[in-house]
Design a protein around this motif. Structure first.
Motif, PDB file in Angstrom:
ATOM      1  N   ILE A 199     -13.341   1.082 -20.740  1.00 36.99           N
ATOM      2  CA  ILE A 199     -12.572   0.947 -19.495  1.00 36.99           C
ATOM      3  C   ILE A 199     -13.030   1.966 -18.461  1.00 36.99           C
ATOM      4  O   ILE A 199     -13.221   1.640 -17.280  1.00 36.99           O
ATOM      5  N   TYR A 200     -13.213   3.225 -18.880  1.00 39.82           N
ATOM      6  CA  TYR A 200     -13.662   4.259 -17.946  1.00 39.82           C
ATOM      7  C   TYR A 200     -15.027   3.915 -17.366  1.00 39.82           C
ATOM      8  O   TYR A 200     -15.293   4.141 -16.177  1.00 39.82           O
ATOM      9  N   ASN A 201     -15.895   3.380 -18.201  1.00 45.81           N
ATOM     10  CA  ASN A 201     -17.220   2.981 -17.721  1.00 45.81           C
ATOM     11  C   ASN A 201     -17.101   1.863 -16.684  1.00 45.81           C
ATOM     12  O   ASN A 201     -17.782   1.882 -15.645  1.00 45.81           O
ATOM     13  N   PHE A 202     -16.225   0.906 -16.951  1.00 42.77           N
ATOM     14  CA  PHE A 202     -16.009  -0.202 -16.013  1.00 42.77           C
ATOM     15  C   PHE A 202     -15.446   0.308 -14.683  1.00 42.77           C
ATOM     16  O   PHE A 202     -15.836  -0.158 -13.604  1.00 42.77           O
ATOM     17  N   LEU A 203     -14.545   1.283 -14.751  1.00 40.89           N
ATOM     18  CA  LEU A 203     -13.929   1.834 -13.539  1.00 40.89           C
ATOM     19  C   LEU A 203     -14.776   2.924 -12.892  1.00 40.89           C
ATOM     20  O   LEU A 203     -14.411   3.449 -11.833  1.00 40.89           O
ATOM     21  N   GLU A 204     -15.879   3.260 -13.565  1.00 40.62           N
ATOM     22  CA  GLU A 204     -16.834   4.257 -13.049  1.00 40.62           C
ATOM     23  C   GLU A 204     -16.198   5.641 -12.877  1.00 40.62           C
ATOM     24  O   GLU A 204     -16.319   6.286 -11.836  1.00 40.62           O
ATOM     25  N   ILE A 205     -15.486   6.063 -13.925  1.00 46.68           N
ATOM     26  CA  ILE A 205     -14.953   7.417 -13.980  1.00 46.68           C
ATOM     27  C   ILE A 205     -15.399   8.059 -15.292  1.00 46.68           C
ATOM     28  O   ILE A 205     -15.913   7.379 -16.191  1.00 46.68           O
ATOM     29  N   THR A 206     -15.221   9.368 -15.408  1.00 44.09           N
ATOM     30  CA  THR A 206     -15.699  10.085 -16.576  1.00 44.09           C
ATOM     31  C   THR A 206     -14.888   9.739 -17.821  1.00 44.09           C
ATOM     32  O   THR A 206     -13.719   9.347 -17.735  1.00 44.09           O
ATOM     33  N   ASP A 207     -15.491   9.908 -18.999  1.00 43.42           N
ATOM     34  CA  ASP A 207     -14.771   9.719 -20.259  1.00 43.42           C
ATOM     35  C   ASP A 207     -13.669  10.772 -20.381  1.00 43.42           C
ATOM     36  O   ASP A 207     -13.810  11.900 -19.898  1.00 43.42           O
ATOM     37  N   TYR A 208     -12.577  10.381 -21.060  1.00 45.61           N
ATOM     38  CA  TYR A 208     -11.461  11.312 -21.227  1.00 45.61           C
ATOM     39  C   TYR A 208     -10.675  10.882 -22.458  1.00 45.61           C
ATOM     40  O   TYR A 208     -10.121   9.785 -22.497  1.00 45.61           O
TER      41      TYR A 208
ATOM     42  N   LEU B  28       0.816  -1.213   0.000  1.00 49.26           N
ATOM     43  CA  LEU B  28       0.000   0.000   0.000  1.00 49.26           C
ATOM     44  C   LEU B  28       0.855   1.270   0.000  1.00 49.26           C
ATOM     45  O   LEU B  28       0.397   2.327  -0.438  1.00 49.26           O
ATOM     46  N   ALA B  29       2.095   1.168   0.483  1.00 49.76           N
ATOM     47  CA  ALA B  29       2.974   2.332   0.493  1.00 49.76           C
ATOM     48  C   ALA B  29       3.299   2.820  -0.918  1.00 49.76           C
ATOM     49  O   ALA B  29       3.748   3.958  -1.099  1.00 49.76           O
ATOM     50  N   HIS B  30       3.062   1.988  -1.935  1.00 51.00           N
ATOM     51  CA  HIS B  30       3.340   2.353  -3.323  1.00 51.00           C
ATOM     52  C   HIS B  30       2.195   3.138  -3.961  1.00 51.00           C
ATOM     53  O   HIS B  30       2.318   3.562  -5.123  1.00 51.00           O
ATOM     54  N   PHE B  31       1.081   3.322  -3.254  1.00 52.98           N
ATOM     55  CA  PHE B  31      -0.094   3.967  -3.835  1.00 52.98           C
ATOM     56  C   PHE B  31      -0.447   5.250  -3.090  1.00 52.98           C
ATOM     57  O   PHE B  31      -0.296   5.316  -1.867  1.00 52.98           O
ATOM     58  N   PRO B  32      -0.949   6.259  -3.799  1.00 54.17           N
ATOM     59  CA  PRO B  32      -1.449   7.447  -3.109  1.00 54.17           C
ATOM     60  C   PRO B  32      -2.733   7.111  -2.357  1.00 54.17           C
ATOM     61  O   PRO B  32      -3.564   6.330  -2.853  1.00 54.17           O
ATOM     62  N   PRO B  33      -2.934   7.654  -1.163  1.00 57.36           N
ATOM     63  CA  PRO B  33      -4.195   7.417  -0.442  1.00 57.36           C
ATOM     64  C   PRO B  33      -5.353   8.061  -1.196  1.00 57.36           C
ATOM     65  O   PRO B  33      -5.192   9.097  -1.855  1.00 57.36           O
ATOM     66  N   LEU B  34      -6.521   7.453  -1.117  1.00 58.10           N
ATOM     67  CA  LEU B  34      -7.690   7.917  -1.871  1.00 58.10           C
ATOM     68  C   LEU B  34      -8.692   8.596  -0.939  1.00 58.10           C
ATOM     69  O   LEU B  34      -8.928   8.120   0.177  1.00 58.10           O
ATOM     70  N   PRO B  35      -9.291   9.716  -1.382  1.00 53.98           N
ATOM     71  CA  PRO B  35     -10.303  10.384  -0.555  1.00 53.98           C
ATOM     72  C   PRO B  35     -11.449   9.443  -0.220  1.00 53.98           C
ATOM     73  O   PRO B  35     -11.930   8.703  -1.094  1.00 53.98           O
ATOM     74  N   ALA B  36     -11.874   9.467   1.019  1.00 55.60           N
ATOM     75  CA  ALA B  36     -12.962   8.578   1.454  1.00 55.60           C
ATOM     76  C   ALA B  36     -14.245   8.853   0.691  1.00 55.60           C
ATOM     77  O   ALA B  36     -15.060   7.949   0.465  1.00 55.60           O
ATOM     78  N   GLU B  37     -14.431  10.095   0.244  1.00 57.98           N
ATOM     79  CA  GLU B  37     -15.661  10.466  -0.465  1.00 57.98           C
ATOM     80  C   GLU B  37     -15.619  10.098  -1.946  1.00 57.98           C
ATOM     81  O   GLU B  37     -16.592  10.292  -2.673  1.00 57.98           O
ATOM     82  N   GLY B  38     -14.508   9.549  -2.420  1.00 55.95           N
ATOM     83  CA  GLY B  38     -14.408   9.140  -3.821  1.00 55.95           C
ATOM     84  C   GLY B  38     -13.832  10.234  -4.698  1.00 55.95           C
ATOM     85  O   GLY B  38     -13.279  11.216  -4.232  1.00 55.95           O
ATOM     86  N   GLY B  39     -13.954  10.038  -6.016  1.00 60.77           N
ATOM     87  CA  GLY B  39     -13.480  11.027  -6.973  1.00 60.77           C
ATOM     88  C   GLY B  39     -12.156  10.695  -7.620  1.00 60.77           C
ATOM     89  O   GLY B  39     -11.815  11.219  -8.686  1.00 60.77           O
ATOM     90  N   PHE B  40     -11.346   9.837  -6.981  1.00 65.37           N
ATOM     91  CA  PHE B  40     -10.067   9.409  -7.535  1.00 65.37           C
ATOM     92  C   PHE B  40      -9.948   7.891  -7.422  1.00 65.37           C
ATOM     93  O   PHE B  40     -10.639   7.254  -6.615  1.00 65.37           O
ATOM     94  N   LEU B  41      -9.054   7.320  -8.216  1.00 66.21           N
ATOM     95  CA  LEU B  41      -8.767   5.897  -8.113  1.00 66.21           C
ATOM     96  C   LEU B  41      -7.298   5.665  -8.397  1.00 66.21           C
ATOM     97  O   LEU B  41      -6.594   6.523  -8.941  1.00 66.21           O
ATOM     98  N   THR B  42      -6.817   4.482  -8.013  1.00 64.09           N
ATOM     99  CA  THR B  42      -5.429   4.113  -8.257  1.00 64.09           C
ATOM    100  C   THR B  42      -5.345   2.617  -8.514  1.00 64.09           C
ATOM    101  O   THR B  42      -6.280   1.864  -8.185  1.00 64.09           O
ATOM    102  N   GLY B  43      -4.266   2.187  -9.119  1.00 61.39           N
ATOM    103  CA  GLY B  43      -4.091   0.764  -9.418  1.00 61.39           C
ATOM    104  C   GLY B  43      -2.735   0.523 -10.040  1.00 61.39           C
ATOM    105  O   GLY B  43      -1.956   1.458 -10.260  1.00 61.39           O
TER     106      GLY B  43
END
Length: 478
Positions: A423-432, A283-298
């Protein structure tokens, strides 16, 4: 020819006076210079493009060719593309264009540019101790240059064995250097990797977290709202496979999305090689994510799909995680992996001998996932890793089907925007959408003869049919 080139460049420059932010024109000018091997001018045009729109997607696609011309290979190309916005990284290109013949040893070095040139030459000759000394000299002279840390880490990973005796000296050098110096986040990633090799896990975790914290504060995607919000340590998704199927390109595209916060490295190999290091290390390799959402990491370790019991380890820690597998025509994938092994001198057989040998071993095995130990003593898994259905069957006995997104790599390259939206739809983030979708870490090699290709196609045909039946989707591989 020179006169014709100047006329074309003049023509495009006039077009830029009318549309100064037209990145396609910069791309055409860069291509013209590159074709004439005027690499310094190619670079200048690339810099101009970044000044117009300072994101990686705006960099002319010729820059990837230029990286390869300058001698960067494999993951070096991928990593360097993530560092292009740094002025010093561009200057390192300038240095590589005209090498100094007077610098022979680290003692002769006067500038960081000379140190990197010398290190590059030693690396090409596989004089590893000398290369390490040269890159350490470059870091000492200019601690803010990311390229030196990147290449030094590549060399250490290549050379590392239990008998490797340089590690303590390099770590001591690092600790002395970073006190009060302006160093890039990647410097702390390298430090964490070296401490991990020493078994100093708690110290490595501190280094990784420091790198992540630096990255967050330098990231233009980050807002004060993110900084001040409560956060969770979590991983949103994994790209689990398959190697040589486009995972580097896919992860690169995701890194450009405003809601994606990348890990310290694309491939962490936690579930197949480093599981004993513990969840806190991972987990030290990943940025922490806001509890309210809006960002993701992987992360994207493409060998997870075929590695032994990785699916159980992933489920143990992240039972709700989203999983992405990108699958390439297994014939093309096998050939690509072969040439990668050949390039890095891990293979000495001809393509035909290597492929025919593996066909003979695998053709009579009822369950290809249960190959005998003797197989791994003689083969490289070129064909084995293309038997996708058997690996997916194992994963889908642990995770439900709805947590998987299965993609064809052919679609990623031929219908990139459409595939990324999926992919964005699967990850539930906006199109870009990106203005360019460069192929990352791709190789080139001669065409395979038709007889061998047919032999490989015939071998994979029944396994591909099983895959289509199992997933209920068509791949149309010949």
């Amino acid at each position: 020819m020179e006169s014709h080139l100047k006329k074309l460049v003049t023509h495009y420059r006039k077009s830029l006076q009318i549309k100064p932010d037209n990145l396609a024109i910069y791309d055409k000018i860069a291509e013209l210079y590159y074709e004439q091997r005027e690499l310094d001018k190619t670079l200048e045009v690339c810099q101009e493009a970044l000044q117009i729109q300072p994101d990686l997607a705006s960099v002319p696609k010729v820059l990837n060719k230029m990286l390869q011309t300058l001698g960067f290979e494999g993951e070096e190309v991928t990593a360097f593309q993530n560092l292009l916005q740094s002025k010093l990284d561009y200057e390192s290109f300038q240095m590589l264009l005209s090498r100094s013949e007077t610098v022979k040893t680290p003692a002769d070095v006067k500038t960081w540019k000379d140190a990197i040139v010398l290190g590059y030459d030693f690396k090409e000759k596989k004089q590893w101790d000398e290369a390490i000394a040269a890159y350490m000299k470059a870091i000492e002279i200019e601690p803010s240059l990311s390229l030196s840390y990147l290449t030094l880490n590549c060399i250490i990973n290549y050379c590392f064995t239990p008998e490797f005796n340089q590690l303590e000296r390099i770590i001591t050098f690092y600790h002395q250097l970073i006190q009060g110096c302006l160093t890039p986040p990647y410097a702390y990633v390298v430090l964490g990797d070296m401490l991990t090799k020493q078994g100093k896990i708690s110290e490595a975790i501190i280094a990784y977290k420091f790198a992540i914290n630096q990255t967050i504060h330098l990231n233009k995607k980050i807002t004060k709202k993110y900084i001040n919000s409560p956060k969770n340590d979590d991983v949103s998704f994994l790209i689990i496979g398959m190697g040589k199927a486009g995972t580097s390109s896919l992860y690169y595209y995701l890194c450009q999305h405003p809601q994606f916060l990348p890990a310290t490295d694309k491939e962490l190999h936690f579930f197949n090689k480093n599981f004993d290091l513990g969840l806190d290390w991972y987990l030290a390799h990943f940025p922490p994510l806001p509890a309210e959402g809006g960002f993701l990491t992987g992360e994207a370790t493409p060998w997870y799909l075929g590695s032994y019991e990785v699916e159980k380890k992933v489920f143990q820690l992240f039972p709700q995680i989203k999983l992405i597998a990108i699958l390439r025509n297994p014939v093309d994938r096998a050939i690509s992996q072969y040439y990668m092994s050949l390039k890095f001198m891990k293979e000495h057989r001809s393509l035909e001998v290597a492929m025919t040998s593996e066909v003979e071993i695998l053709k009579d095995i009822a369950d290809p996932t249960q190959v005998i130990e003797k197989y791994w003593q003689t083969e490289k898994g070129y064909l084995w890793f293309g038997l996708y259905v058997y690996f997916l069957e194992k994963w889908m006995t642990v995770f439900p089907r709805e947590q998987f997104l299965i993609l064809r790599s052919e679609d990623l390259y031929n219908q990139t925007d459409k595939t990324m939206k999926q992919i964005y739809n699967f990850l539930e983030i906006t199109d870009y959408s990106l203005s360019e979708y460069p192929k990352v870490n791709s190789g080139s090699y001669s065409k395979t003869n038709n007889e061998l290709r047919k032999k490989l196609s015939d071998f994979f045909k029944p396994h591909n049919q099983k895959l289509e039946d199992f997933l209920g989707m068509k791949f149309n591989w010949e």
